[in-house]
Design a protein around this motif. Structure first.
Motif, PDB file in Angstrom:
ATOM      1  N   GLN A 124      17.349 -44.536   2.681  1.00  0.00           N
ATOM      2  CA  GLN A 124      18.082 -44.430   4.053  1.00  0.00           C
ATOM      3  C   GLN A 124      18.884 -42.751   4.223  1.00  0.00           C
ATOM      4  N   GLN A 125      18.780 -42.095   3.566  1.00  0.00           N
ATOM      5  CA  GLN A 125      19.441 -41.156   3.808  1.00  0.00           C
ATOM      6  C   GLN A 125      19.762 -40.631   2.598  1.00  0.00           C
ATOM      7  N   LEU A 126      19.238 -38.775   1.789  1.00  0.00           N
ATOM      8  CA  LEU A 126      19.589 -38.774   1.131  1.00  0.00           C
ATOM      9  C   LEU A 126      19.477 -37.333   0.949  1.00  0.00           C
ATOM     10  N   THR A 127      20.049 -36.724   0.506  1.00  0.00           N
ATOM     11  CA  THR A 127      20.675 -34.881   0.961  1.00  0.00           C
ATOM     12  C   THR A 127      21.125 -34.315  -0.014  1.00  0.00           C
ATOM     13  N   ALA A 128      20.479 -32.631  -0.474  1.00  0.00           N
ATOM     14  CA  ALA A 128      21.205 -31.993  -1.745  1.00  0.00           C
ATOM     15  C   ALA A 128      20.831 -30.709  -1.250  1.00  0.00           C
ATOM     16  N   GLU A 129      21.520 -29.833  -2.249  1.00  0.00           N
ATOM     17  CA  GLU A 129      21.807 -28.081  -1.877  1.00  0.00           C
ATOM     18  C   GLU A 129      20.808 -27.719  -3.137  1.00  0.00           C
ATOM     19  N   THR A 130      19.866 -27.086  -2.630  1.00  0.00           N
ATOM     20  CA  THR A 130      18.998 -26.410  -3.608  1.00  0.00           C
ATOM     21  C   THR A 130      18.527 -25.062  -3.231  1.00  0.00           C
ATOM     22  N   GLY A 131      18.670 -23.947  -4.174  1.00  0.00           N
ATOM     23  CA  GLY A 131      18.501 -22.690  -4.017  1.00  0.00           C
ATOM     24  C   GLY A 131      19.210 -21.993  -3.141  1.00  0.00           C
ATOM     25  N   GLY A 132      20.598 -21.815  -2.826  1.00  0.00           N
ATOM     26  CA  GLY A 132      21.070 -21.902  -1.968  1.00  0.00           C
ATOM     27  C   GLY A 132      20.889 -22.402  -0.462  1.00  0.00           C
ATOM     28  N   GLY A 133      20.167 -23.201  -0.269  1.00  0.00           N
ATOM     29  CA  GLY A 133      19.987 -23.649   0.801  1.00  0.00           C
ATOM     30  C   GLY A 133      20.404 -25.518   0.937  1.00  0.00           C
ATOM     31  N   ARG A 134      19.633 -26.425   2.267  1.00  0.00           N
ATOM     32  CA  ARG A 134      19.723 -27.572   1.848  1.00  0.00           C
ATOM     33  C   ARG A 134      18.129 -28.445   2.137  1.00  0.00           C
ATOM     34  N   ARG A 159      15.701 -20.611  -1.518  1.00  0.00           N
ATOM     35  CA  ARG A 159      15.277 -20.194  -2.268  1.00  0.00           C
ATOM     36  C   ARG A 159      14.635 -20.264  -3.420  1.00  0.00           C
ATOM     37  N   VAL A 160      13.249 -20.458  -4.073  1.00  0.00           N
ATOM     38  CA  VAL A 160      11.871 -20.983  -5.616  1.00  0.00           C
ATOM     39  C   VAL A 160      11.810 -19.257  -5.293  1.00  0.00           C
ATOM     40  N   ARG A 161      13.162 -19.126  -6.997  1.00  0.00           N
ATOM     41  CA  ARG A 161      12.847 -18.113  -7.781  1.00  0.00           C
ATOM     42  C   ARG A 161      12.263 -18.682  -9.178  1.00  0.00           C
ATOM     43  N   TYR A 162      10.368 -17.555  -9.266  1.00  0.00           N
ATOM     44  CA  TYR A 162       9.782 -17.890 -10.509  1.00  0.00           C
ATOM     45  C   TYR A 162      10.093 -17.341 -11.615  1.00  0.00           C
ATOM     46  N   PRO A 163      10.010 -17.478 -12.726  1.00  0.00           N
ATOM     47  CA  PRO A 163      10.387 -16.124 -13.425  1.00  0.00           C
ATOM     48  C   PRO A 163       9.663 -14.838 -13.905  1.00  0.00           C
ATOM     49  N   GLN A 164       9.968 -14.231 -13.971  1.00  0.00           N
ATOM     50  CA  GLN A 164       8.677 -12.682 -14.053  1.00  0.00           C
ATOM     51  C   GLN A 164       7.828 -13.486 -15.068  1.00  0.00           C
ATOM     52  N   ARG A 165       6.658 -12.851 -15.027  1.00  0.00           N
ATOM     53  CA  ARG A 165       6.010 -12.942 -15.785  1.00  0.00           C
ATOM     54  C   ARG A 165       5.203 -12.127 -16.580  1.00  0.00           C
ATOM     55  N   SER A 166       3.861 -11.938 -17.404  1.00  0.00           N
ATOM     56  CA  SER A 166       3.648 -10.494 -18.329  1.00  0.00           C
ATOM     57  C   SER A 166       3.242 -10.203 -17.011  1.00  0.00           C
TER      58      SER A 166
END
Length: 181
Positions: A124-134, A159-166
């Motif tokens: 019906q309604q679902l909001t959340a915060e993730t990566g500094g945004g909504r 924002r989505v930050r992926y881990p550093q890769r080799s």
């Protein structure tokens, strides 16, 4: 997390079914009342009612790498069997946070309501915060023998930050991208 009964659990048990006359379970930030009938060893359906509030930390019992907090209120009736469930009622989230294993983003301050109507759960309604945004979610999920869903998310300033890769992994990824382009 430890659950316990806050009073006597009253059951009527026959060869065909167990009828819960009264059962209240409590735990940290949790209170759950259950009544109704569940079949024993047959394909007959259940007829249960579940009401109360659940501390979401209980989800860690199902998946240890999930960090969860917040509360969920539930008021639902469950009828039928697993192949043909009939669930009616609602689930309300308040201040929920979920972080799963190696996923780069978790969810904070999730709030909203999910309505259950027979074999369908509708957001019906679902909001959340993730990566500094909504993020706002809508859609539905039909359950039973076949899973059908349509979910939509609207994200703002996430924002989505992926881990550093080799270096070797980055080079391999760049090679694959050149082949695709």
């Amino acid at each position: 997390m430890l659950f316990r009964s806050s009073g006597p659990v009253v059951l009527d048990v026959t060869a065909q079914a167990a009828t819960v006359r009264s059962a209240r379970f409590v735990g940290r930030n949790t209170q759950m009342d259950v009544t109704g009938t569940a079949p024993i060893g047959s394909t007959a359906g259940a007829d249960l009612t579940v009401r109360g509030n659940i501390d979401l930390i209980v989800l860690q019992l199902l998946r240890p790498d999930l960090q969860a907090q917040g509360n969920a209120g539930v008021n639902a009736s469950i009828r039928g069997n697993l192949k043909d469930p009939n669930v009616n009622g609602q689930l309300t989230l308040a201040g929920a946070s979920l972080y799963l294993g190696d996923l780069p983003n978790g969810v904070d301050n999730a709030s909203g309501t999910v309505l259950f109507d027979r074999r369908r759960a509708s957001i019906q309604q679902l909001t959340a915060e993730t990566g500094g945004g909504r993020v706002a979610l809508t859609g539905f999920l039909e359950f039973g023998e076949v899973l059908v869903y349509r979910l939509q998310a609207q994200a703002r300033n996430v924002r989505v930050r992926y881990p550093q890769r080799s270096e070797e992994h980055t080079s391999e990824l760049q090679s694959r991208l050149h082949l695709v382009c």
